[in-house]
Each structure stands twice: as C-alpha cells, then as structure tokens.
Motif scaffolding. Sequence first.
Motif, PDB file in Angstrom:
ATOM      1  N   ALA A 259       3.121 -34.836   5.099  1.00  0.00           N
ATOM      2  CA  ALA A 259       3.811 -34.006   4.108  1.00  0.00           C
ATOM      3  C   ALA A 259       2.837 -33.450   3.084  1.00  0.00           C
ATOM      4  CB  ALA A 259       4.912 -34.805   3.411  1.00  0.00           C
ATOM      5  N   GLY A 260       1.603 -33.195   3.517  1.00  0.00           N
ATOM      6  CA  GLY A 260       0.524 -32.883   2.592  1.00  0.00           C
ATOM      7  C   GLY A 260       0.831 -31.846   1.535  1.00  0.00           C
ATOM      8  N   ARG A 261       1.303 -30.686   1.928  1.00  0.00           N
ATOM      9  CA  ARG A 261       1.444 -29.585   0.965  1.00  0.00           C
ATOM     10  C   ARG A 261       2.626 -29.742   0.034  1.00  0.00           C
ATOM     11  NH1 ARG A 261      -0.521 -23.913   3.835  1.00  0.00           N
ATOM     12  NH2 ARG A 261      -2.714 -24.525   4.043  1.00  0.00           N
ATOM     13  N   LEU A 267      -5.259 -35.145  -2.071  1.00  0.00           N
ATOM     14  CA  LEU A 267      -5.664 -35.866  -0.878  1.00  0.00           C
ATOM     15  C   LEU A 267      -6.969 -36.606  -1.139  1.00  0.00           C
ATOM     16  CD1 LEU A 267      -5.401 -36.567   2.134  1.00  0.00           C
ATOM     17  CD2 LEU A 267      -6.690 -34.462   2.629  1.00  0.00           C
ATOM     18  N   HIS A 268      -6.918 -37.921  -1.029  1.00  0.00           N
ATOM     19  CA  HIS A 268      -8.124 -38.751  -1.058  1.00  0.00           C
ATOM     20  C   HIS A 268      -8.239 -39.373   0.332  1.00  0.00           C
ATOM     21  CE1 HIS A 268      -8.734 -38.219  -5.340  1.00  0.00           C
ATOM     22  NE2 HIS A 268      -7.489 -38.593  -5.577  1.00  0.00           N
ATOM     23  N   SER A 269      -8.787 -38.615   1.248  1.00  0.00           N
ATOM     24  CA  SER A 269      -8.820 -39.008   2.646  1.00  0.00           C
ATOM     25  C   SER A 269      -9.936 -40.000   2.930  1.00  0.00           C
ATOM     26  CB  SER A 269      -9.008 -37.763   3.528  1.00  0.00           C
ATOM     27  OG  SER A 269      -9.273 -38.118   4.861  1.00  0.00           O
ATOM     28  N   ALA A 299      -2.393 -33.590  10.436  1.00  0.00           N
ATOM     29  CA  ALA A 299      -1.609 -32.824   9.462  1.00  0.00           C
ATOM     30  C   ALA A 299      -0.498 -32.084  10.196  1.00  0.00           C
ATOM     31  CB  ALA A 299      -2.503 -31.831   8.729  1.00  0.00           C
ATOM     32  N   THR A 300       0.701 -32.092   9.614  1.00  0.00           N
ATOM     33  CA  THR A 300       1.841 -31.417  10.224  1.00  0.00           C
ATOM     34  C   THR A 300       2.509 -30.495   9.218  1.00  0.00           C
ATOM     35  OG1 THR A 300       3.304 -33.261   9.640  1.00  0.00           O
ATOM     36  CG2 THR A 300       2.277 -33.315  11.813  1.00  0.00           C
ATOM     37  N   VAL A 301       3.475 -29.708   9.706  1.00  0.00           N
ATOM     38  CA  VAL A 301       4.135 -28.713   8.852  1.00  0.00           C
ATOM     39  C   VAL A 301       5.655 -28.824   8.885  1.00  0.00           C
ATOM     40  CG1 VAL A 301       2.237 -27.062   9.107  1.00  0.00           C
ATOM     41  CG2 VAL A 301       4.134 -27.006  10.737  1.00  0.00           C
ATOM     42  N   GLN A 353       3.915 -19.161   1.444  1.00  0.00           N
ATOM     43  CA  GLN A 353       3.133 -20.092   0.636  1.00  0.00           C
ATOM     44  C   GLN A 353       3.719 -20.240  -0.764  1.00  0.00           C
ATOM     45  OE1 GLN A 353       0.969 -22.005   2.252  1.00  0.00           O
ATOM     46  NE2 GLN A 353       1.787 -20.753   3.923  1.00  0.00           N
ATOM     47  N   ASP A 354       4.260 -19.160  -1.304  1.00  0.00           N
ATOM     48  CA  ASP A 354       4.948 -19.258  -2.594  1.00  0.00           C
ATOM     49  C   ASP A 354       6.171 -20.167  -2.476  1.00  0.00           C
ATOM     50  OD1 ASP A 354       3.107 -17.599  -3.763  1.00  0.00           O
ATOM     51  OD2 ASP A 354       4.343 -15.787  -3.598  1.00  0.00           O
ATOM     52  N   LEU A 355       6.885 -20.044  -1.356  1.00  0.00           N
ATOM     53  CA  LEU A 355       8.065 -20.883  -1.127  1.00  0.00           C
ATOM     54  C   LEU A 355       7.667 -22.345  -1.009  1.00  0.00           C
ATOM     55  CD1 LEU A 355      11.134 -20.967  -0.571  1.00  0.00           C
ATOM     56  CD2 LEU A 355      10.596 -20.667   1.872  1.00  0.00           C
ATOM     57  N   VAL A 356       6.575 -22.614  -0.309  1.00  0.00           N
ATOM     58  CA  VAL A 356       6.094 -23.986  -0.172  1.00  0.00           C
ATOM     59  C   VAL A 356       5.709 -24.565  -1.533  1.00  0.00           C
ATOM     60  CG1 VAL A 356       4.256 -25.430   0.788  1.00  0.00           C
ATOM     61  CG2 VAL A 356       5.340 -23.680   2.216  1.00  0.00           C
ATOM     62  N   GLN A 357       5.095 -23.744  -2.374  1.00  0.00           N
ATOM     63  CA  GLN A 357       4.731 -24.211  -3.705  1.00  0.00           C
ATOM     64  C   GLN A 357       5.975 -24.549  -4.522  1.00  0.00           C
ATOM     65  OE1 GLN A 357       1.775 -24.989  -4.943  1.00  0.00           O
ATOM     66  NE2 GLN A 357       2.723 -25.611  -6.884  1.00  0.00           N
TER      67      GLN A 357
END
Length: 456
Positions: A259-261, A267-269, A299-301, A353-357
């Motif tokens: 669920a990264g974004r 992220l501290h990988s 990473a998934t979306v 990308q605006d929607l994701v934000q």
Amino acid sequence: MATQYVIAGTTAKAISASVERAVRDGALEPGAALPPVRRLAEELGVSPGTVATAYQELRRRGIVNTRGRGGTVVAPAPAVASRRPPQVPDGLCDLAGGHPDPAFLPDLLPPAGLSPGARSHRSSPRLPRLEEAVRQWLGGEGVPVEHVTFAHGALDLIGRLLSIELGPGDAVATEDPGYHHLLDLITALGLRTVAVEVDDEGMRPEALRAALRAGVRAVVCSPRAQNPYGGCFSAARRDALVEVLREAPDVLVIENDHAGRIAAAPLHSLTQGSGSGSGSGGGSGIGGGNGLTRWAHVATVTKYLGPDLRWAAAACDATTLARHDGRMLLTSGWVSHLLQETVLGLLTDTGVQDLVQRAQEAYDERRRALAGELGRRGIPVHGASGMNVWVPVRDESAVVNGLRTHGWWVAAGARFRIGTAPGVRISTAGLPPADARRLAADFASVLGDSQALYGG
C-alpha cells in the motif's frame, strides 16, 4: 474425531484422496482431528506406514497440519477449498474487508494504443516503458532497481519465490499478527511459519533474530502499512533489522510494500543501500551499504488504482530475478501486455496521481480520527500507517458480536494471529471521520459489557 465422516481406502493415495474429498465437501472442517496413524491403520486393515504416507502427502499439500502430540488436524485454511470471508450481514457498516474507498479509485478503461497483431510476449515479457516507470518509482524511494520483474499480484510473486527457494517443511519467518492470506499461502505450500512479533515499527529485531536462529530460510515482512497492525519501519528499526539479517546472509528477504503510495509513511526499506554487486547470489557476504544478498522488494497498486489490477512489480537481486522469471516462463509466461498498458497509463496520468494523493490524505485522516477517538476513551490502539487499526481485546467474539448489535462489522483477530494476544482489526478506509466518534463510543460500550459478562 468430532465428525461422523469415515475415512476409506487401502492405499496411501486412496486414503489421502478420501480425506481431501471430506475437507473439500465440508465433512471435515478446519481444526478437525484425524485418527491416530495406528488406529486408522487397524480400522482400514493396512500398515501404519501406509497411513503415515497418506498423512505426509496431505501435509505436503497444505491440507492438514501435525501438532506433535496434538495429532494431525485439518489445516485452518486447507488448500482444497475456496475460503471466502463471512458474508457481511445486511444493514451493517463493513469495516472488516480492508477494501479501498471506491470514491478514490480511478476509472479503469482499456488502453487504445496497444498495437494489434501478434507480439512475442515471451521474448519481451515486460513493456519497456512500464519497466522504466517502475525503475523511476522504486528508485525514487531508494530501492535498488538494477533488476526488476512483474507478476500477477504480490501473493503470486511471493508464492512463486517461496516455492522455488524452499521445500516442504522449510520455515518462513512472518509477522505476528500478520496478513492472513499470506499465512494461509505458506501453509498451502507445505511450509512452516515461524512467528515474528511486531510493534508500531514493524518486526521486532530480537524476535527476528530468534526466528533466524530457529533455521528459517525466508523472511516476509511489510516496511509500512503492515496488515493488520499498521506498523511501519523507522530508519532506526530498519537499520536494526538489517544488522540482524547480516547474521544469515543466505536467507531470502521479501518486502511486501502493498500500500506504498497511500501508506502515509516514508519508505525505510531493508534494501536501501544495496550495491549492484549484491545480486550475484554467490559467496556469503552482504552487498554494499545496507545491502542484502538475497532479496525482493514487492510493490502493488490494487489498494489505490483498483483491486482488478492483479499486477505487482518487484526489484530484486539477479539470482532471484532469474529464478522467478524462469519459473514464470514455464507457467503463465508473462503478465498480460494489456494489463501492463493499463497500469502504465494510470501510473503516468497526472489526474490519477492527484486522486491517489487525495486518497492518501483521506485514509490518513480517517485512520487518525478513529485512533484518536479510541485513545480518548482509554482504549489502546495501533495503526501508525495504512488503512487499518488493530485494537487489543480480551475476548474477540464478544467484541465482534457486540459491535454487530451497534451496526458495525469488524474482523476478529484470530485469522491474523499465530501466538500474539487477541485483538480486532478495523479497516478505516471507508469510515468518514464524522463516524469515528460514534464507533469509538460503541466500542467503549461493548468493552464495558464484555468485561461484565466475560471478565474483560
């Protein structure tokens, strides 16, 4: 046996098939005990070795588990039946499913620019433009991206890697509490789970060290939005875990950044600082910087572009890439170019990308709102990132059923836990802040009732 089902057969194959059929049809439910080997052998008129071979095959295929002196029982999620979550009763607000809010998902439209005609998918399984987009995405967060690959979702990729690297009976270190589908998958692959306790910063280093000393051959963890606890690695915790992993350089480390974004956490990988030379898989040393010898960052979306997008990207070392892609070539072959084009279009669309934000901000607000309301009522809660909160309770059933009477449907923690204390998971993605106060008040009321009825 608690059931009336009679196991039949005079060969190991027939006996295992009889048990499998019973599990598939529901005559033997998860947790049901099978007869001891010698007793069943006497009932069937076969040798104990024949029954033992049948049970061994059932264990290898993830249908049963052996509990030492506790005998052989049907696995919690046997790999011969389709387990679906309980149907949400009519009229309840579903906070158990862990689904994103549809209001923050983009429209999924098929790409118009995919060239017609035959294409050599096997010779070019990854679209170069999407591969470059993935390198910019993961590389921008500090993950080494010399080697990347695609799969049909995170569990598809993790399952393929574990099946390649490990054999029946090998052990995998997983988070506790952890993602229930991953726990089920490990069992289905015939592998053993070694629990690693988590806190608000993810895996606890001392618990990971104990798992490594117990002989695990792989570690699967989440750097942020840990499901169900919500933990996320801090830089200090990341460094502490890397130091522990240095003690076992041959162990495969898989990070699932599902669920990264929308995690609302940096992220501290564990992979950050890996040198390009770490991908050879040879030798026993650790790669440059913080680098691990064998690793994959997934990473998934699906949580923010759409659950139907069964696609995942992974950056990994060279050996892991070769083994994963080699096995994939022999099965599905590649990820659909049509799907890849769809993902590429969404990843590079500024409106999306605006929607994701906006989704990230809304989910962060909703999670914090519920955590704050519960905290104000003296109820401990965990949820430093992501879309869920974990609330420790004494009696999961009492809380789940109590909240149901108030119109809420939450997930009992038993399906996520291995050895940790009880709790419930509440998915906050669809819970507006205005409703958080009412849910918290109802939760406090239920806890008061359960303490009176069940002793807490």
